[in-house]
Design a protein around this motif. Sequence first.
Motif: not given
Length: 111
Positions: A27, A29, A39-41, A48, A56, A80, A98
């Motif tokens: 996954k 982000c 942040i963007s998922i 997601f 989250y 991550w 990223y």
Amino acid sequence: MKKTILLLVILIILLVGFASAQNKIDKYCQVVVFAKARISIGDIKQLFALKDTSEYEKLKLVNRLKNTIDVLNYMSKLGWTVVNIHANGVANSVEVLYFKKQYDTTELQED
């Protein structure tokens, strides 16, 4: 005879290990850092969809960070990995980071 049985047991254990390793999915982000991190998922939430909603909440804490180093350290702490970093804008004042994290398919909600 004992060696054959032992060899078969080891072979079965290895095969089971390889079979379970294929149940992983990456996954991704994006974090944009300007004066503050964002942040963007992604927009399609089903792509997601995690069973553990506390993940989250942890990711939302990125929005409180103010610099790239804090973002890198925090995301690393959450497990991550950095995929790419590039700078945009005047005097490279905007950085786009990223990240990816590997999840077991059992951690994801079913479609």
